[in-house]
Design a protein around this motif. Structure first.
Motif, PDB file in Angstrom:
ATOM      1  N   LEU A  66       0.832  -1.187   0.000  1.00  0.00           N
ATOM      2  CA  LEU A  66       0.000   0.000   0.000  1.00  0.00           C
ATOM      3  C   LEU A  66       0.871   1.244   0.000  1.00  0.00           C
ATOM      4  CD1 LEU A  66      -1.810  -2.101   2.248  1.00  0.00           C
ATOM      5  CD2 LEU A  66      -3.397  -0.583   1.071  1.00  0.00           C
ATOM      6  N   ILE A  67       0.404   2.258  -0.712  1.00  0.00           N
ATOM      7  CA  ILE A  67       1.157   3.499  -0.854  1.00  0.00           C
ATOM      8  C   ILE A  67       0.237   4.679  -0.543  1.00  0.00           C
ATOM      9  CG2 ILE A  67       2.481   4.965  -2.417  1.00  0.00           C
ATOM     10  CD1 ILE A  67       3.206   2.453  -4.010  1.00  0.00           C
ATOM     11  N   HIS A  68       0.680   5.527   0.380  1.00  0.00           N
ATOM     12  CA  HIS A  68      -0.067   6.719   0.779  1.00  0.00           C
ATOM     13  C   HIS A  68       0.462   7.895  -0.046  1.00  0.00           C
ATOM     14  CE1 HIS A  68      -1.794   9.975   2.923  1.00  0.00           C
ATOM     15  NE2 HIS A  68      -1.834   9.451   4.132  1.00  0.00           N
ATOM     16  N   ALA A  69      -0.346   8.339  -1.022  1.00  0.00           N
ATOM     17  CA  ALA A  69       0.082   9.416  -1.911  1.00  0.00           C
ATOM     18  C   ALA A  69      -0.868  10.609  -1.867  1.00  0.00           C
ATOM     19  CB  ALA A  69       0.204   8.898  -3.342  1.00  0.00           C
ATOM     20  N   SER A  70      -1.673  10.715  -0.811  1.00  0.00           N
ATOM     21  CA  SER A  70      -2.583  11.857  -0.661  1.00  0.00           C
ATOM     22  C   SER A  70      -1.939  12.902   0.231  1.00  0.00           C
ATOM     23  CB  SER A  70      -3.914  11.411  -0.060  1.00  0.00           C
ATOM     24  OG  SER A  70      -4.717  12.536   0.257  1.00  0.00           O
ATOM     25  N   ILE A  71      -1.684  14.073  -0.338  1.00  0.00           N
ATOM     26  CA  ILE A  71      -0.881  15.077   0.347  1.00  0.00           C
ATOM     27  C   ILE A  71      -1.543  15.621   1.605  1.00  0.00           C
ATOM     28  CG2 ILE A  71      -1.777  17.057  -0.961  1.00  0.00           C
ATOM     29  CD1 ILE A  71       1.170  18.039  -1.099  1.00  0.00           C
ATOM     30  N   LYS A  92       3.493   9.630   1.898  1.00  0.00           N
ATOM     31  CA  LYS A  92       4.759   9.256   1.247  1.00  0.00           C
ATOM     32  C   LYS A  92       5.302   7.917   1.734  1.00  0.00           C
ATOM     33  CE  LYS A  92       7.107  13.141   1.899  1.00  0.00           C
ATOM     34  NZ  LYS A  92       8.161  14.178   1.730  1.00  0.00           N
ATOM     35  N   GLU A  93       4.526   7.189   2.534  1.00  0.00           N
ATOM     36  CA  GLU A  93       5.003   5.894   3.024  1.00  0.00           C
ATOM     37  C   GLU A  93       4.611   4.786   2.047  1.00  0.00           C
ATOM     38  OE1 GLU A  93       7.175   3.796   6.005  1.00  0.00           O
ATOM     39  OE2 GLU A  93       6.895   5.903   5.587  1.00  0.00           O
ATOM     40  N   VAL A  94       5.518   3.823   1.879  1.00  0.00           N
ATOM     41  CA  VAL A  94       5.276   2.642   1.050  1.00  0.00           C
ATOM     42  C   VAL A  94       5.426   1.428   1.956  1.00  0.00           C
ATOM     43  CG1 VAL A  94       6.003   1.319  -0.967  1.00  0.00           C
ATOM     44  CG2 VAL A  94       6.208   3.825  -0.967  1.00  0.00           C
ATOM     45  N   SER A  95       4.393   0.608   2.050  1.00  0.00           N
ATOM     46  CA  SER A  95       4.462  -0.546   2.943  1.00  0.00           C
ATOM     47  C   SER A  95       5.336  -1.635   2.340  1.00  0.00           C
ATOM     48  CB  SER A  95       3.055  -1.105   3.197  1.00  0.00           C
ATOM     49  OG  SER A  95       2.589  -1.841   2.079  1.00  0.00           O
ATOM     50  N   THR A  96       5.723  -2.588   3.165  1.00  0.00           N
ATOM     51  CA  THR A  96       6.346  -3.800   2.645  1.00  0.00           C
ATOM     52  C   THR A  96       5.271  -4.642   1.956  1.00  0.00           C
ATOM     53  OG1 THR A  96       5.975  -4.923   4.751  1.00  0.00           O
ATOM     54  CG2 THR A  96       8.105  -3.835   4.442  1.00  0.00           C
ATOM     55  N   TYR A  97       5.698  -5.625   1.171  1.00  0.00           N
ATOM     56  CA  TYR A  97       4.746  -6.496   0.494  1.00  0.00           C
ATOM     57  C   TYR A  97       4.134  -7.478   1.484  1.00  0.00           C
ATOM     58  CZ  TYR A  97       5.990  -4.919  -4.195  1.00  0.00           C
ATOM     59  OH  TYR A  97       6.168  -4.164  -5.334  1.00  0.00           O
ATOM     60  N   LEU A  98       2.825  -7.649   1.396  1.00  0.00           N
ATOM     61  CA  LEU A  98       2.089  -8.588   2.234  1.00  0.00           C
ATOM     62  C   LEU A  98       1.612  -9.741   1.359  1.00  0.00           C
ATOM     63  CD1 LEU A  98       0.675  -9.191   5.009  1.00  0.00           C
ATOM     64  CD2 LEU A  98      -1.302  -7.964   4.095  1.00  0.00           C
ATOM     65  N   PRO A  99       2.027 -10.993   1.640  1.00  0.00           N
ATOM     66  CA  PRO A  99       1.547 -12.130   0.849  1.00  0.00           C
ATOM     67  C   PRO A  99       0.137 -12.516   1.235  1.00  0.00           C
ATOM     68  CG  PRO A  99       3.066 -12.885   2.553  1.00  0.00           C
ATOM     69  CD  PRO A  99       3.018 -11.389   2.661  1.00  0.00           C
TER      70      PRO A  99
END
Length: 251
Positions: A66-71, A92-99
């Protein structure tokens, strides 16, 4: 109750307890925080170990991040099928991949610490073995959802690069080598390019208003290392006084 949900709830409980003693009793703070970490790890492990139908002897979960791109959406809590997987997730945070096993999932996004009403709620369908970036962008009062498939394979010794436009007030853009040719043309808001195979290099790029030489954002010294896949995300604002930025991630 699914075991992973129980683990997440215990992790939340010990996180709360640790914060209660953070400034008054260091020993209790450390004890509860260690328990929080323990149950958080168990929860993530229980999800990753979910077994899928076997295909040619290989289990191939989907991978999501998941990526938070809302300013202006501030920090958020994110739930997958009613299980909180991200807490106080910032811009601006990018999570790690979740299987996850293939299937349909309900994803709910709430303001951090407030489950009264969602700021965004979507159902997504994911397939075996595929890689997804689930992105929310735009203004907090009107968030937009974007699910983009990714790749994990790159030919040995090469690099791959793609671009995603996530700035809602920036017009269609071209991505070009500084003072030279365009490599991605006419990329509009909420659109992702295909991956471009490149030789590893350090390169100066720039975001131009499409069809012109007007530079919206310089991107100096972009490092492309061998055997890696990269995504550049255009985030922020061009017109409201906030900073227009390029966020570079692996994958």
């Amino acid at each position: 109750m699914p075991q992973n949900k129980s683990y997440f709830q215990k992790a939340d409980m010990y996180d709360y307890l640790s914060n209660c003693y953070k400034y008054t009793d260091p020993n209790k703070y450390i004890t509860y925080y260690k328990k929080h970490l323990k149950y958080r790890q168990l929860a993530e492990q229980s999800i990753s170990e979910t077994r899928l139908p076997e295909q040619n002897g290989v289990y191939k979960p989907a991978l999501i991040r998941l990526i938070h791109a809302s300013i202006d959406a501030s920090e958020v809590d994110i739930y997958v099928n009613s299980i909180r997987v991200l807490k106080a997730f910032p811009y601006k945070e990018v999570s790690t991949y979740l299987p996850l096993p293939a299937g349909k999932y309900q994803i709910d996004i709430y303001p951090a610490g407030n489950m009264v009403s969602t700021v965004l709620s979507r159902k997504v369908v994911i397939e075996d073995g595929k890689v997804y970036s689930l992105i929310f962008s735009g203004q907090a009062k009107n968030l937009k959802w974007l699910a983009v498939e990714g790749q994990l394979f790159v030919p040995r010794g090469e690099a791959k690069l793609r671009f995603i436009h996530l700035s809602n007030d920036t017009p269609t853009v071209d991505i070009a080598v500084k003072d030279r040719d365009v490599i991605f043309s006419n990329v509009s808001y909420r659109k992702a390019t295909s991956y471009l195979g490149l030789s590893p290099m350090n390169i100066d790029l720039e975001v131009r208003i499409a069809g012109s030489h007007n530079i919206a954002l310089p991107m100096p010294e972009v490092q492309l290392e061998m055997n890696n896949i990269y995504t550049i995300l255009l985030i922020g604002s061009l017109t409201d006084g906030s900073e227009l930025e390029a966020l570079m991630t692996l994958g």
